[in-house]
Design an enzyme around this catalytic site. Sequence first.
Site, PDB file in Angstrom:
ATOM      1  N   LYS A  36     -10.711 -57.296  96.321  1.00 16.10           N
ATOM      2  CA  LYS A  36      -9.614 -57.478  95.630  1.00 16.10           C
ATOM      3  C   LYS A  36      -9.090 -56.225  95.014  1.00 16.10           C
ATOM      4  CE  LYS A  36     -11.561 -59.483  91.708  1.00 16.10           C
ATOM      5  NZ  LYS A  36     -12.141 -60.556  90.861  1.00 16.10           N
ATOM      6  N   TYR A 275       1.914 -29.900  75.552  1.00 13.48           N
ATOM      7  CA  TYR A 275       2.871 -30.456  74.400  1.00 13.48           C
ATOM      8  C   TYR A 275       2.391 -30.610  73.153  1.00 13.48           C
ATOM      9  CZ  TYR A 275       5.484 -32.148  78.732  1.00 13.48           C
ATOM     10  OH  TYR A 275       6.327 -32.408  79.776  1.00 13.48           O
TER      11      TYR A 275
HETATM   12  C1  LIG Z   1     -13.483 -60.835  91.120  1.00 12.54           C
HETATM   13  C2  LIG Z   1     -14.330 -61.959  91.270  1.00 12.54           C
HETATM   14  C3  LIG Z   1     -15.574 -61.931  91.888  1.00 12.54           C
HETATM   15  C4  LIG Z   1     -16.511 -60.564  91.627  1.00 12.54           C
HETATM   16  O1  LIG Z   1     -16.805 -60.164  90.762  1.00 12.54           O
HETATM   17  P1  LIG Z   1     -17.516 -59.006  90.109  1.00 12.54           P
HETATM   18  O2  LIG Z   1     -17.872 -59.216  88.727  1.00 12.54           O
HETATM   19  O3  LIG Z   1     -16.789 -57.636  90.473  1.00 12.54           O
HETATM   20  O4  LIG Z   1     -18.866 -59.078  91.013  1.00 12.54           O
HETATM   21  C5  LIG Z   1     -16.110 -63.171  92.387  1.00 12.54           C
HETATM   22  N1  LIG Z   1     -15.472 -64.261  92.086  1.00 12.54           N
HETATM   23  C6  LIG Z   1     -14.212 -64.196  91.800  1.00 12.54           C
HETATM   24  C7  LIG Z   1     -13.523 -65.462  91.924  1.00 12.54           C
HETATM   25  C8  LIG Z   1     -13.597 -63.140  91.243  1.00 12.54           C
HETATM   26  O5  LIG Z   1     -12.130 -63.332  91.049  1.00 12.54           O
END
Ligand SMILES: *Cc1c(COP(=O)(O)O)cnc(C)c1O
Length: 383
Positions: A36, A275
């Site tokens: 994601k 700046y």
């Molecule tokens: C983002 C996410 C993960 C992965 O998390 P990490 O800490 O990056 O390993 C796993 N499960 C869900 C539902 C997530 O949203």
Amino acid sequence: MFHSSYIEISKSALQHNISFIKEQLAPDVRLSSVVKGNAYGHGIEEFVGIAHACGLDHFSVFSADEAFRIQQVLPNSATIMIMGFIDDSELEWAVAHDIEFYVFSTEKLESAAVAARKLQKPARVHLDIETGMNRIGLGGDELERAADFILANQALFEVAGICTHFAGAESQENHDRVAGQIARYNEAVDLLKTKGIVARQLHSACSAAVMAYPETHLDMVRVGIMQYGFWSSPEIYYRYMGLSTDRTDPLKRIINWKSHIMSLKLVKAGEFIGYGTSYQATFDMKTAAVPVGYAWGYSRALSNQGEVLIREHRAPVVGIVNMNVLMVDVTGIPDVALKDEVVLLGNQGKESITVASFAELSTQLNYELLTRLPMNIPRYIID
Ligand SMILES: *Cc1c(COP(=O)(O)O)cnc(C)c1O
């Protein structure tokens, strides 16, 4: 088009991280690669391509648009699971292409049933259980209603998974809360079993849980941050290092973010740089302008704080980070020249700019800093 900066993704570093993660798992535990947030800023298309070449064939995303992007790169050669948002209008597409998705409500199951009936094909759903995070997830009566709806429409559903997500497995401070979640998850799995719903896969662990709660590995783990070579938290890192005999970090960052010097300038002692008056030269200086700024994800909080690498030397940021330009002090760097490579993140020779140092300076978590790298910076794959 010439881009003012670019990102390199290392395939060999990824392979190394995947091997390390697999060493933590029993051989029959599946590894889902969480991509994601544009693969945590690494670039979803580029990342899934190399991850697939490294043997991964299960990818988890937040939303249907991300699933669609993976499908373009890997048509029918990987399982894609949507852990978050899917609109009713996207359900038919998902069912038709065997895209798996989480459900959090009976309404979503009803909409999925419409798509499944129309296509004469079951929807592959994962029942996301509310266990204590209180974000999304099926809890209490809602879970019972969802289960009853599935049982009444068995031909329309394949229960691909029963899952949950932990609210802070990266910190021992949350231990009791996580333990409570594990217990509630197990109760929900039992309840569903009593009703006659047995899922193909049980899954709950993220990176932190993979390391700190081995009992949560179940049939599959969903690993994001670790595959990119970062630890979920300093605590998880020190915990691992404390238990290991080999004192070197087993994870390798796979990202390098690079640019080039666009201009060099001599600045006399007493002059201000950039700046305002936040930086005044206290000696005769040589500065370099780099065509990267906060519009490109280089935080303004790194003004007078950040460092970059040029000719294997650390060059501090001087003055305020602008929208598209930042300035660095290159006074001490021999032979510094126009077009020299500038490393904003990653390695150059023996030196490196880590996201951790970068993130601490700009008080952003690894996760946030990475995912803020804009999509339109080109990504290249290197060995
Ligand atoms: C983002 C996410 C993960 C992965 O998390 P990490 O800490 O990056 O390993 C796993 N499960 C869900 C539902 C997530 O949203």
